[in-house]
Design a protein around this motif. Structure first.
Motif, PDB file in Angstrom:
ATOM      1  N   GLU A  97      -0.186  13.012 -27.064  1.00 32.87           N
ATOM      2  CA  GLU A  97      -0.125  13.676 -25.765  1.00 32.87           C
ATOM      3  C   GLU A  97      -1.362  14.551 -25.566  1.00 32.87           C
ATOM      4  OE1 GLU A  97       2.407  17.345 -23.812  1.00 32.87           O
ATOM      5  OE2 GLU A  97       3.184  16.373 -25.622  1.00 32.87           O
ATOM      6  N   ASN A  98      -1.965  14.440 -24.385  1.00 34.68           N
ATOM      7  CA  ASN A  98      -3.151  15.242 -24.082  1.00 34.68           C
ATOM      8  C   ASN A  98      -2.745  16.671 -23.731  1.00 34.68           C
ATOM      9  OD1 ASN A  98      -5.760  15.985 -23.420  1.00 34.68           O
ATOM     10  ND2 ASN A  98      -5.617  15.195 -21.330  1.00 34.68           N
ATOM     11  N   VAL A  99      -3.423  17.680 -24.330  1.00 29.51           N
ATOM     12  CA  VAL A  99      -3.138  19.070 -23.951  1.00 29.51           C
ATOM     13  C   VAL A  99      -4.421  19.754 -23.476  1.00 29.51           C
ATOM     14  CG1 VAL A  99      -1.071  19.535 -25.316  1.00 29.51           C
ATOM     15  CG2 VAL A  99      -3.314  19.755 -26.398  1.00 29.51           C
ATOM     16  N   LYS A 100      -4.245  20.705 -22.553  1.00 23.37           N
ATOM     17  CA  LYS A 100      -5.408  21.370 -21.941  1.00 23.37           C
ATOM     18  C   LYS A 100      -5.988  22.444 -22.849  1.00 23.37           C
ATOM     19  CE  LYS A 100      -5.666  20.584 -17.123  1.00 23.37           C
ATOM     20  NZ  LYS A 100      -4.552  19.711 -16.724  1.00 23.37           N
ATOM     21  N   ASP A 101      -5.103  23.136 -23.576  1.00 21.09           N
ATOM     22  CA  ASP A 101      -5.555  24.253 -24.404  1.00 21.09           C
ATOM     23  C   ASP A 101      -5.889  23.765 -25.823  1.00 21.09           C
ATOM     24  OD1 ASP A 101      -5.944  26.600 -25.773  1.00 21.09           O
ATOM     25  OD2 ASP A 101      -4.285  27.659 -24.792  1.00 21.09           O
ATOM     26  N   ILE A 102      -7.111  24.047 -26.241  1.00 25.92           N
ATOM     27  CA  ILE A 102      -7.556  23.642 -27.580  1.00 25.92           C
ATOM     28  C   ILE A 102      -6.581  24.081 -28.662  1.00 25.92           C
ATOM     29  CG2 ILE A 102      -9.301  24.265 -29.319  1.00 25.92           C
ATOM     30  CD1 ILE A 102     -11.386  24.114 -27.137  1.00 25.92           C
ATOM     31  N   LYS A 103      -6.054  25.296 -28.509  1.00 30.90           N
ATOM     32  CA  LYS A 103      -5.193  25.873 -29.556  1.00 30.90           C
ATOM     33  C   LYS A 103      -3.891  25.088 -29.745  1.00 30.90           C
ATOM     34  CE  LYS A 103      -5.383  30.342 -28.025  1.00 30.90           C
ATOM     35  NZ  LYS A 103      -6.313  30.243 -26.906  1.00 30.90           N
ATOM     36  N   ASP A 104      -3.505  24.330 -28.701  1.00 32.37           N
ATOM     37  CA  ASP A 104      -2.259  23.550 -28.802  1.00 32.37           C
ATOM     38  C   ASP A 104      -2.455  22.195 -29.467  1.00 32.37           C
ATOM     39  OD1 ASP A 104      -0.934  25.541 -27.506  1.00 32.37           O
ATOM     40  OD2 ASP A 104      -1.205  24.660 -25.503  1.00 32.37           O
ATOM     41  N   GLN A 152     -32.069  23.740 -27.161  1.00 28.48           N
ATOM     42  CA  GLN A 152     -31.511  24.745 -28.077  1.00 28.48           C
ATOM     43  C   GLN A 152     -30.242  25.371 -27.500  1.00 28.48           C
ATOM     44  OE1 GLN A 152     -32.622  25.287 -31.257  1.00 28.48           O
ATOM     45  NE2 GLN A 152     -30.720  26.445 -31.418  1.00 28.48           N
ATOM     46  N   ASN A 153     -30.214  25.611 -26.168  1.00 29.64           N
ATOM     47  CA  ASN A 153     -29.010  26.273 -25.630  1.00 29.64           C
ATOM     48  C   ASN A 153     -27.766  25.404 -25.771  1.00 29.64           C
ATOM     49  OD1 ASN A 153     -29.808  24.568 -23.610  1.00 29.64           O
ATOM     50  ND2 ASN A 153     -30.014  26.134 -22.021  1.00 29.64           N
ATOM     51  N   ALA A 154     -27.937  24.074 -25.748  1.00 29.58           N
ATOM     52  CA  ALA A 154     -26.795  23.179 -25.979  1.00 29.58           C
ATOM     53  C   ALA A 154     -26.340  23.315 -27.433  1.00 29.58           C
ATOM     54  CB  ALA A 154     -27.182  21.739 -25.670  1.00 29.58           C
ATOM     55  N   GLU A 155     -27.320  23.311 -28.348  1.00 30.66           N
ATOM     56  CA  GLU A 155     -26.977  23.430 -29.771  1.00 30.66           C
ATOM     57  C   GLU A 155     -26.298  24.775 -30.060  1.00 30.66           C
ATOM     58  OE1 GLU A 155     -29.943  21.974 -32.385  1.00 30.66           O
ATOM     59  OE2 GLU A 155     -28.808  22.512 -34.178  1.00 30.66           O
ATOM     60  N   ASP A 156     -26.762  25.836 -29.376  1.00 24.98           N
ATOM     61  CA  ASP A 156     -26.134  27.154 -29.549  1.00 24.98           C
ATOM     62  C   ASP A 156     -24.662  27.111 -29.142  1.00 24.98           C
ATOM     63  OD1 ASP A 156     -28.569  28.096 -30.360  1.00 24.98           O
ATOM     64  OD2 ASP A 156     -29.067  29.104 -28.462  1.00 24.98           O
ATOM     65  N   LYS A 157     -24.402  26.364 -28.056  1.00 26.01           N
ATOM     66  CA  LYS A 157     -23.028  26.264 -27.571  1.00 26.01           C
ATOM     67  C   LYS A 157     -22.142  25.542 -28.602  1.00 26.01           C
ATOM     68  CE  LYS A 157     -20.689  24.611 -23.447  1.00 26.01           C
ATOM     69  NZ  LYS A 157     -20.837  23.874 -22.193  1.00 26.01           N
ATOM     70  N   VAL A 158     -22.691  24.523 -29.251  1.00 27.35           N
ATOM     71  CA  VAL A 158     -21.932  23.798 -30.282  1.00 27.35           C
ATOM     72  C   VAL A 158     -21.628  24.748 -31.442  1.00 27.35           C
ATOM     73  CG1 VAL A 158     -21.916  21.865 -31.905  1.00 27.35           C
ATOM     74  CG2 VAL A 158     -23.081  21.614 -29.707  1.00 27.35           C
ATOM     75  N   ASN A 159     -22.664  25.506 -31.866  1.00 23.97           N
ATOM     76  CA  ASN A 159     -22.452  26.434 -32.980  1.00 23.97           C
ATOM     77  C   ASN A 159     -21.432  27.506 -32.627  1.00 23.97           C
ATOM     78  OD1 ASN A 159     -24.000  25.569 -35.275  1.00 23.97           O
ATOM     79  ND2 ASN A 159     -25.808  25.840 -33.991  1.00 23.97           N
ATOM     80  N   GLY A 160     -21.490  27.967 -31.358  1.00 21.76           N
ATOM     81  CA  GLY A 160     -20.519  28.961 -30.882  1.00 21.76           C
ATOM     82  C   GLY A 160     -19.104  28.404 -30.967  1.00 21.76           C
ATOM     83  N   MET A 161     -18.941  27.178 -30.543  1.00 21.44           N
ATOM     84  CA  MET A 161     -17.624  26.537 -30.553  1.00 21.44           C
ATOM     85  C   MET A 161     -17.124  26.361 -31.984  1.00 21.44           C
ATOM     86  SD  MET A 161     -15.434  25.484 -28.520  1.00 21.44           S
ATOM     87  CE  MET A 161     -13.896  24.643 -28.684  1.00 21.44           C
ATOM     88  N   LEU A 162     -18.052  25.933 -32.868  1.00 21.77           N
ATOM     89  CA  LEU A 162     -17.651  25.735 -34.267  1.00 21.77           C
ATOM     90  C   LEU A 162     -17.235  27.063 -34.900  1.00 21.77           C
ATOM     91  CD1 LEU A 162     -20.287  23.057 -35.312  1.00 21.77           C
ATOM     92  CD2 LEU A 162     -17.796  22.771 -35.400  1.00 21.77           C
ATOM     93  N   GLY A 163     -17.946  28.141 -34.539  1.00 15.88           N
ATOM     94  CA  GLY A 163     -17.590  29.475 -35.040  1.00 15.88           C
ATOM     95  C   GLY A 163     -16.198  29.876 -34.564  1.00 15.88           C
ATOM     96  N   TYR A 164     -15.923  29.632 -33.310  1.00 17.62           N
ATOM     97  CA  TYR A 164     -14.615  29.944 -32.722  1.00 17.62           C
ATOM     98  C   TYR A 164     -13.504  29.169 -33.430  1.00 17.62           C
ATOM     99  CZ  TYR A 164     -10.953  29.625 -29.096  1.00 17.62           C
ATOM    100  OH  TYR A 164      -9.775  29.625 -28.419  1.00 17.62           O
ATOM    101  N   LEU A 165     -13.812  27.896 -33.732  1.00 22.60           N
ATOM    102  CA  LEU A 165     -12.791  27.042 -34.346  1.00 22.60           C
ATOM    103  C   LEU A 165     -12.469  27.452 -35.781  1.00 22.60           C
ATOM    104  CD1 LEU A 165     -13.735  23.522 -33.029  1.00 22.60           C
ATOM    105  CD2 LEU A 165     -11.766  24.917 -32.402  1.00 22.60           C
ATOM    106  N   LYS A 166     -13.452  28.072 -36.430  1.00 21.53           N
ATOM    107  CA  LYS A 166     -13.214  28.538 -37.801  1.00 21.53           C
ATOM    108  C   LYS A 166     -12.020  29.504 -37.791  1.00 21.53           C
ATOM    109  CE  LYS A 166     -15.674  30.317 -41.742  1.00 21.53           C
ATOM    110  NZ  LYS A 166     -16.874  30.928 -42.252  1.00 21.53           N
ATOM    111  N   GLY A 167     -12.024  30.401 -36.809  1.00 18.83           N
ATOM    112  CA  GLY A 167     -10.919  31.371 -36.667  1.00 18.83           C
ATOM    113  C   GLY A 167      -9.616  30.664 -36.313  1.00 18.83           C
ATOM    114  N   ILE A 168      -9.695  29.734 -35.383  1.00 14.71           N
ATOM    115  CA  ILE A 168      -8.489  29.009 -34.944  1.00 14.71           C
ATOM    116  C   ILE A 168      -7.865  28.274 -36.133  1.00 14.71           C
ATOM    117  CG2 ILE A 168      -7.661  27.069 -33.488  1.00 14.71           C
ATOM    118  CD1 ILE A 168      -8.562  29.069 -31.602  1.00 14.71           C
TER     119      ILE A 168
END
Ligand code: SAH
Ligand code: SF4
Ligand code: F3S
Length: 425
Positions: free
Chosen positions: A30-37, A50-66
């Motif tokens: 099932e597809n969910v809208k919220d990453i956390k679900d 570089q700004n695209a790569e920064d966004k990927v690193n930001g997301m990966l950092g966020y996911l570490k916590g999740i």
């Protein structure tokens, strides 16, 4: 079980994400809208600047916590962030369960299986796409052989690999039967399609086959390299009724020395001649382009040459980027990134303003004309869709216009969109 696909980058990534999502849905997830679900999360990444790569690193950092809070979540990362050295990536991001290179769907399938999700019989390449079925992206060629000196894409997507014409036609037919009215053929270098197959297949031939498919109303393709824009291809665009009179052909710079340093293999005069010939053969052709400002060593005069080119060629869309050094590329190893950031931004704004003025003029000339729109949907109380030349048009009307071709009388225009009413016949 629930999934989420997070996507950034070009249409190629959107197309691949939509296949991955379609595949997961076909397995009953099932597809969910919220990453956390999500139980299964896919990141489809871009590193073009570089700004695209920064966004990927930001997301990966966020996911570490999740992931710490939800250790059972399984994360797979694909797209151009993924290098050949998968084990180094796994070491740097131990909380990512699986890395796979763009287009390597087999590796993704095998991983899912090892996680006890799915089976090996599904064919992701052919999985029905989950996004709006009115307009469907179809990748026809992967990778790029051009190695422009600034560009990371060939290092991350590998060499050109075309799908067979048969494969593409089968997929387009399936999409048409499922309700698609428009197909957009994709490749980093779409007009190089077929060269690697060695059997005479090329983009013109493929377009001719697709033009015969029942149910389809429009065919588009992107992105083209100026050098591979053959007279044959231009005649096909002119003569095949479903092929839209619109394409993107990136100029990148209007200065010959910069073009040479970029390894683009054409001069501004070559490019200008191509545009002139195209406009002679197809007078209503709409053209868009990509530009990089602030390339290493770009002097004020050299930037002026690019500015003048944009002024002269009058494109229907210009995508402008400030140069960003990318690891592994020829430019990163041979040219210092010496144009100050503020100068890059100033140049970018100057081209943006110029293009805004050009579009104001081009679009104003459309007022009073009747244009055919493929209606995509509704935003608020207004219907919207695109013209053959890829311009967005908003209109009001009481019927259900979804997925239909409608003639619209244009009443007003801004640089970015047109407004009108259904024309009475
Ligand atoms: N294959 C396509 C798209 C490549 S990436 C092409 O040849 O045009 C999309 C656009 O990003 C490019 O056209 C270019 O304008 C821009 N781009 C690529 N690498 C870049 C870099 N290092 N810095 C700034 N812009 C870049
Ligand atoms: Fe990059 Fe050039 Fe290939 Fe486009 S043609 S993907 S800019 S190397
Ligand atoms: Fe980005 Fe790769 Fe596309 S770097 S623009 S996702 S080809």
């Amino acid at each position: 079980m629930k999934y989420h696909v997070w996507t950034m980058g070009c249409q190629m990534n959107k197309a691949e994400s939509s296949r991955l999502a379609g595949y997961l849905a076909s397995l009953g997830l099932e597809n969910v809208k919220d990453i956390k679900d999500a139980d299964i999360l896919i990141l489809n990444t871009c590193v073009v600047r570089q700004n695209a790569e920064d966004k990927v690193n930001g997301m990966l950092g966020y996911l570490k916590g999740i992931k710490q809070a939800k250790p059972e979540m399984r994360i797979a990362v694909t797209g151009c962030f993924v290098t050949d050295d998968l084990s180094a990536l796994s070491k740097s991001f131990p909380y990512v369960n699986h890395f796979f290179k763009p287009g390597e769907s087999r590796s993704f399938e095998e991983w899912l299986l090892s996680e006890s999700v799915g089976n090996l019989h599904g064919n992701i390449g052919m999985a029905l796409q989950s996004v709006s079925s009115l307009s469907v992206y179809i990748p026809i060629i992967q990778g790029c052989n051009n190695f422009c000196s600034y560009c990371i894409v060939p290092y991350r997507r590998g060499r050109e690999q075309s799908r067979t014409a048969e494969d593409v036609v089968t997929e387009a037919q399936k999409a048409a039967v499922a309700g698609a009215r428009e197909i957009i053929l994709l490749g980093q270098n779409v007009n190089s399609y077929g060269k690697d197959l060695g059997n005479g297949t090329d983009l013109s031939g493929l377009l001719a086959l697709l033009n015969q498919l029942e149910g389809l109303l429009r065919i588009r393709f992107l992105t083209n390299h100026p050098r591979d824009m053959s007279p044959d291809l231009i005649s096909s665009i002119a003569s095949l009724d479903k092929v839209c009179h619109h394409f993107c052909v990136p100029l990148q710079a209007g200065d010959d020395l910069i073009l040479k340093a970029m390894h683009r293999h054409y001069t501004y005069q070559d490019f200008r001649a191509l545009i002139r010939q195209t406009r002679q053969m197809i007078p209503d052709i709409a053209l868009s382009t990509d530009i990089i400002v602030g390339f290493p060593g770009e002097s004020e005069d050299q930037f002026e040459n690019t500015f003048k080119a944009i002024e002269e060629l009058r494109f229907d869309a210009v995508h402008i980027a400030a140069y960003s050094t990318r690891t592994q590329t020829y430019a990163s190893e041979h040219y210092p990134d010496d144009v100050p950031y503020e100068v890059k931004i100033q140049r970018l704004r100057r081209v943006e303003n110029l293009q805004k003025g050009i579009l104001t003029e081009i679009n104003r000339q459309l007022i009073g004309k009747t244009l055919e729109i493929l209606v995509e949907g509704k935003k608020g109380s207004k219907w919207y869709g695109r013209t053959y030349s890829d311009k967005v048009v908003f209109f009001t009307g009481s019927q259900d216009y979804s997925g239909k071709l409608v003639s619209i009388l244009i009443e007003s225009a801004s640089p970015w969109s047109l407004q009108g009413i259904p024309a009475t016949v």
